[in-house]
Design an enzyme around this catalytic site. Structure first.
Site, PDB file in Angstrom:
ATOM      1  N   ASP B 429     -22.723 103.317  12.776  1.00 18.97           N
ATOM      2  CA  ASP B 429     -22.508 103.224  14.201  1.00 18.97           C
ATOM      3  C   ASP B 429     -23.882 103.365  14.840  1.00 18.97           C
ATOM      4  OD1 ASP B 429     -21.261 103.419  16.690  1.00 18.97           O
ATOM      5  OD2 ASP B 429     -21.337 105.585  16.578  1.00 18.97           O
ATOM      6  N   ASP B 860     -19.971 108.914  14.532  1.00 13.95           N
ATOM      7  CA  ASP B 860     -19.763 110.222  15.136  1.00 13.95           C
ATOM      8  C   ASP B 860     -18.577 110.276  16.075  1.00 13.95           C
ATOM      9  OD1 ASP B 860     -20.918 108.605  17.075  1.00 13.95           O
ATOM     10  OD2 ASP B 860     -21.572 110.348  18.189  1.00 13.95           O
TER      11      ASP B 860
END
Lengths: 311, 925
Positions: B429, B860
């Protein structure tokens, strides 16, 4: 003697001095092979009279026919005492699962008092009394006997100390007597003298160390006289044991021994086989290496590189 | 506004109209209540009534533990015996009690009991921990309405019943799924943080029905009676269908009145709510699925080896029993017993020559046991122990401990340790993982003039790469930073301290910052702001620092402290907020319609440059060229840019539009969203460009170094981000994913011919053209690589693939996917920009299956959860964005840079050691 002399003398004793002066003590063992001399005599067929050769089984099962037989052996080479006498059986499955289990170690040690003999089936009871020693192994005790005669004089055969000491001392009871052994309707092998305790029945002890392979030798006794080359030895044997029903050979073996023990082909053959195959593999791998050579430290065959090469 | 998060539009539009859509209406959906699937009846405030008790809804007790004391033994035993080897050993142990067994029973039982007992003990301890968490949650305190004393009393969460009224205070979690009755606000609204549910860190607005929102008094609650008929418990977080019967009237209920368990009350002193779903019937619990169980390559390989050993075992036993049968049969032939010493005349069935085939079969079974040592039972236990020790090494690693957040690395599952050493591809990400997700307002371009001095880190590293000297260029934050303001790193004496008044286009500057201060969904909390995305907060902060302080928001107005140009004093200006047209990833813009104190109707817009530039009016294009140039420069510097524009609306035009818009809003039909979008699209045109903003997305510590090392280990890194191409590429350069010696292959659909088609709006034609275009671009990319390979023997240049979300949807289509993956696998770096969470998961699955390589996903946020669960290994960053990703991950680390040690040190050793151990076990057979 002066001090310097003493010093020089000391110096002479040091290993360095001896080395520089090439005076190191040395020994060169001259190995003279102690060959194992062996005589093997197969007697199971010859000892059946011609008339019975067609049906050997009924011959051996017929108690009315005398079973004595004599064979003569020629000694090719000087044999030094002790000369070990073995009997060798073939195609005899002492390692069969049923056979191996069919014994009661507790009974062998404690005798008739011990009642947990269920493992001995089917040779467990006789007239509702446990047989001592019970089980198939004891029941099928080998019972051929051998006598050796050289130039009309009987060779003395020592039949003591042929079993393991630990077996005699700890496995077979000193107070256990085979009082009802081989009393049943079906008699298997040899009988035992009921007055001698099991710990002294060495033939039985030897027999009850079951062999791992179907072809085995067991110690019968020792001749404690040297045999010279070209001696003629006559063996008087009682051919009692039935190996005919399953086609097993019976052999008599006389053998000396070296520090390595008696003759054992297996170990030697195994070593030769493993060594030879290693050699062949080494050659194969070397050829492979020569054909598909790969430089040292080459990373192109590592999986992540290989993918990108092919891709 | 560029946001990596996928916005669930349905819930956002709830914010747009706080008042109009709660009228009692009757639609098809609501007519369903009471039918199949809509059987739930809740008697509000009378949980003890016989009607309610008859329904036997369960209390609010929640248990996530796998086992109870009663079922632990059978259930965990069942789990254990799902392993083939264990079943084998169990069967052997059972048979070992019969006379078939070649050895005594304990010799097989004891190791089996040790193995199974050990694994069960481990399960038990893990479950006990889960139980502790449950107990903690069940015993949390909440205030519920006690009708006897007419006041709120504290009770434990687990004691709540359906129909209870509860009072929840600010920053408290909702104990169950509640119907909002009223709140501390007059109009019955409240703000809710749902990051635990959908990963969006923004606040969501909920509002009570008008008729209940006046119930503020504890006494008046005593006589509150209502019956709710609604849908049965289900897992759809964003839908709710129900009807409330209150005062002989029917009122439809929607998700806007529902407060879900797992979310948190924010910015509201308290709310009153009625419990609708309790315990396991709550939406969040209905959503809870067991995480997928992951197995490592070694384990799978070991299974195969075990199967080989099994077949060997069966083969050996079969051959043995075959010969046994033949020999046994011969024992009795022609009335003679062959091997008389075995007494074949008096034998058991196991050795009976007359039934040799039976004996052979039984011997086969015995053989299976006898040669059972081929199956290494202790290997499993040894591996388990080994892995537990390895996880301890990982957990205790000092080099993976983050001081700032006080978080060590945490191996949440021990059984993937060795897979860490096998990672081929990392799917990362961007926001929060590579970057800090702390946005700083750095630069802006207003009326064609660029403001904001200093350089960002990305600019510096870019400049360094170009070989420029950096003598006079100062990094921004080291300079004259007198006081650091979070989210604001703008230094320009022309603007700051009120100096903007003297600039040539000061009216534009004023308008520019007014847009920044009003066009947002930020909520002020004291001196700070709660925003749904950090860059939005950065805008509001920037406006405040310049002198346009947004300080209060309610449903209908936005209030600013502002400098009055004529009088030179700070005055309060109240903007009447008429409509908020939400940001969405499809619209890529957001606008508000306000009435300013001068009674002008204004449409204020911020959005992606490409979108805004399309919608400018002729007179609004004055500064287009300069602004475009500035935006180009900013995005080259790795900054996130947005264009700012506005438009004055005519009264007539607005009233007409509003009527249509309200109809669309309340239509409740399936294409409502499309309708609303269309209308929003209609009003957002003929804009006047004000300028552009540039916000820096800060890189995490040590990311470039870490990525460099991973790249040198030949681990491919894919960045899956929602950012636009320019930003993504620049972040790629900043963290070393893209290097200048690399060749870029770009696949996108921002081509003139496709854009032309888009203007026509023929969807099929667009799709067809897009597929063809993507196909062509993939082919071209491949050819490029092939040619490069041919030209340079051996050391071929590396390639970076950049693909945007739209092309990705086509590239992941069945026909193209193989082609695309082939191309992607040959590139060292792949950047997928503008990709949605679902695309992230799909890409992960494809990489895993098509390439057959070990993938590691790192992220996250809650939007990464599906990606983390899909990958072979999921690594969660235990940072600021809540614990959702960590809970779904296999390993949790505090910083991206710890990945280097986790993979290259721990992964390497774990793999080596486990492999050695398995080898040792199998070679000792």
């Amino acid at each position: 003697m002066t001090d310097t002399n003493i010093e020089r003398h000391r110096e002479r004793g040091t290993a360095f001095y001896l080395f520089t002066q090439q005076r190191l003590p040395a020994c060169k063992p001259v190995l003279t092979p102690a060959w194992v001399v062996e005589i093997v005599e197969r007697y199971d067929i010859e000892c059946v009279p011609e008339a019975f050769r067609i049906d050997k089984v009924s011959y051996i099962q017929d108690d009315s026919i005398p079973k004595n037989c004599s064979r003569s052996l020629k000694v090719h080479k000087y044999m030094k005492a002790p000369i070990y006498i073995y009997y060798e059986l073939d195609n005899y499955y002492q390692n069969h699962r049923r056979y191996v289990k069919s014994r009661s170690d507790q009974q062998l040690l404690h005798g008739w008092d011990y009642h947990g003999t269920s493992s001995c089936q089917p040779v467990e009871f006789n007239n509702d009394q446990p047989i001592v020693p019970c089980g198939l192994i004891a029941w099928s005790l080998f019972n051929d006997t051998f006598r050796f005669i050289r130039e009309r004089a009987e060779l003395k055969v020592n039949r003591k100390n042929i079993a393991w000491k630990s077996d005699r001392d700890h496995k077979f009871g000193k107070n256990v007597h085979p009082f009802n052994f081989q009393n049943g309707t079906l008699i298997g092998g040899g009988k035992l003298n009921p007055s001698i305790p099991l710990s002294d029945q060495e033939d039985l002890i030897v027999w009850m160390r079951t062999s791992a392979l179907p072809s085995f030798r067991k110690l019968y006794g020792r001749i404690e006289e040297d045999l010279d080359a070209d001696d003629d030895v006559v063996v008087h044997l009682m051919n009692n044991y039935n190996t005919y029903s399953f086609g097993g050979k019976k052999k008599l073996v006389l053998s000396t021994s070296s520090w390595l023990g008696g003759k054992n082909d297996f170990l030697g053959l195994a070593c030769v086989f493993v060594g030879a195959s290693s050699l062949i593999f080494a050659m194969v791998f070397m050829l492979l290496h020569l054909k598909y050579r790969r430089p040292f430290g080459d990373t192109s065959y590592l999986p992540w590189n290989r993918k990108s090469l092919s891709g | 506004m560029e946001m990596a998060r996928l916005r669930k539009r349905r819930i956002h539009f709830g914010k747009l109209c706080s008042f109009p859509c709660c009228r009692p209406t009757s639609t098809d959906e609501h007519a369903q209540t009471g039918q199949k699937g809509f059987s739930r009846v809740v008697y509000c405030n009378e949980p003890d009534s016989p009607e309610q008790l008859r329904l036997k809804y369960r209390r609010n007790y929640v248990s996530t533990a796998k086992y109870t004391v009663a079922n632990f033994i059978p259930k965990s035993l069942f789990e254990q015996f799902r392993r083939v080897a264990n079943i084998y050993f169990l069967v052997v142990a059972c048979v070992s009690f019969t006379s078939l067994a070649p050895y005594s029973a304990p010799s097989i039982l004891v190791p089996l009991i040790v193995v199974i007992g050990g694994t069960m003990a481990k399960e038990g301890v893990e479950d006990w921990k889960r139980r502790q968490q449950d107990i903690e949650a069940n015993n949390r305190k909440v205030e519920f309405y006690d009708r006897n004393s007419c006041s709120f009393r504290e009770t434990k969460w687990k004691n709540l019943c359906v129909g209870d009224l509860v009072k929840v205070h600010t920053d408290e979690y909702f104990p169950a799924d509640l119907l909002l009755i009223s709140s501390s606000y007059e109009d019955g609204i409240c703000y809710v943080e749902t990051s635990n549910l959908d990963g969006e860190s923004n606040l969501k607005l909920k509002h009570a029905l008008e008729m209940t929102s006046s119930l503020h008094d504890e006494k008046s609650l005593k006589d509150f009676r209502a019956v709710i008929r609604c849908e049965d418990p289900n897992e759809h977080l964003f839908s709710f269908i129900g009807t409330m019967y209150y005062d002989f009237q029917q009122y439809p209920l929607s998700p806007k009145q529902i407060l879900l368990r797992g979310s948190k009350l924010k910015n509201t002193h308290y709310i009153y709510g009625a419990v609708i779903f309790t315990g396991h019937e709550t939406k969040v619990m209905q959503n809870a699925i067991d995480p997928p169980s992951k197995r490592t390559k070694i384990e799978r390989r070991m299974d195969k080896i075990i199967y080989v050993l099994f077949s060997t075992l069966i083969l050996v036993s079969f051959i043995g029993s075959l010969f046994f049968g033949i020999e046994t049969k011969k024992d009795f032939s022609g009335g003679n017993y062959r091997r008389w010493y075995l007494r074949p005349d008096s034998t058991t069935v196991f050795f009976d020559p007359r039934r040799a085939s039976v004996a052979a079969f039984l011997h086969f079974l015995t053989g299976l046991m006898l040669y059972g040592y081929l199956i290494p039972i202790s290997l499993y236990v040894s591996i388990e122990i080994c892995k537990v020790l390895q996880s301890i090494f990982i957990n205790q690693d000092q080099d993976m401990y983050d001081k700032e957040t006080d978080r060590p690395a945490h191996a949440r599952t021990s059984n993937l340790n060795e897979e860490l050493g096998q990672v081929h591809i990392i799917l990362s990400d961007k926001t929060g993982t590579l970057t800090c997700n702390s946005m700083e307002f750095v630069k802006c371009s207003i009326a064609g003039t660029a403001y904001g001095r200093g350089m960002t880190e990305v600019e510096i590293s870019l400049a360094r790469k170009r070989g420029e000297r950096l003598t006079e260029l100062m990094p921004i934050d080291t300079g004259e930073s007198k006081k650091y303001v979070k989210g604001f790193n703008f230094r320009d004496e022309r603007i700051m301290n009120g100096q903007w008044v003297n600039e040539p286009h000061s009216d534009f500057i004023q308008k520019f910052f007014r847009v920044l201060a009003t066009c947002h969904t930020v909520v002020p909390v004291g001196t700070d702001y709660e925003a749904e995305s950090p860059d939005e907060a950065a805008f509001v902060i920037a406006a405040r620092e310049v002198g346009f302080q947004f300080f209060e928001r309610d449903q209908t107005s936005i209030k600013l402290h502002e400098l009055d140009l004529r009088s030179g004093i700070t005055v309060d200006r109240v903007y009447k907020l008429l409509h908020v047209l939400e940001f969405s990833s499809a619209r890529r813009r957001m606008s508000v319609i306000v009435r300013n104190p001068e009674n002008q109707l204004l449409l204020l817009v911020k959005g992606a440059d490409s979108v805004i530039f399309q919608r400018l009016s002729e007179q609004g294009r004055v500064f287009e060229a300069q602004t475009k140039e500035h935006i180009e420069k900013y995005s080259e510097a790795g900054l996130r840019t947005l264009a700012i524009a506005y438009r004055e609306l005519g009264e007539d035009e607005y009233t007409r539009w509003e009527q249509e818009f309200m109809v669309a809003k309340t239509s409740l039909s399936a294409d409502q969203d499309d309708l609303v979008d269309k209308l929003a699209d209609w009003i957002e045109r003929d804009l006047i460009l004000l300028g552009a903003t540039a916000v820096e997305d800060k890189l995490q510590k040590g990311v470039p170094e870490c990525i460099d090392k991973l790249a040198r280990a030949r681990i491919g890194i894919w960045v899956l981000t929602g950012d636009k191409r320019g930003t993504a590429i620049n972040i790629g350069y900043a963290c070393g994913l893209l290097r200048h010696e690399m060749k870029q292959i770009v696949i996108d659909l921002e081509l003139p011919e496709i854009e032309a088609l888009e203007r026509h709006g023929d969807k099929e034609a667009i799709a067809r053209a897009s597929v063809d275009s993507v196909k062509g671009q993939i082919r071209k990319g491949k050819k490029q690589i092939d040619e490069a390979k041919k030209l340079v023997n051996g050391e071929a240049p590396e390639f970076g693939l950049i693909i945007d979300g739209k092309s990705l949807t086509f590239a992941l289509d069945k026909d193209l996917v193989n082609c695309f993956m082939e191309l992607a696998m040959r590139c060292a770096t792949v950047i997928c920009c503008r990709s949605s969470p679902k695309q992230k998961a799909i890409v992960t699955r494809l990489v895993k299956s098509k390439a057959g390589k070990t993938t590691l996903a790192i992220g996250d946020g809650a939007n990464d959860v599906s990606m983390l669960q899909e990958a072979d290994i999921g690594v969660g960053i235990s940072g600021v964005e809540g614990m959702q990703a960590v809970m779904a991950s296999d390993f949790a680390i505090a910083q991206f840079r710890f990945l280097e040690r986790l993979l290259l040190v721990h992964g390497h050793w774990c793999y080596r050691r486990i492999a050695m151990m398995v080898k040792l076990f199998l070679s000792s057979l």
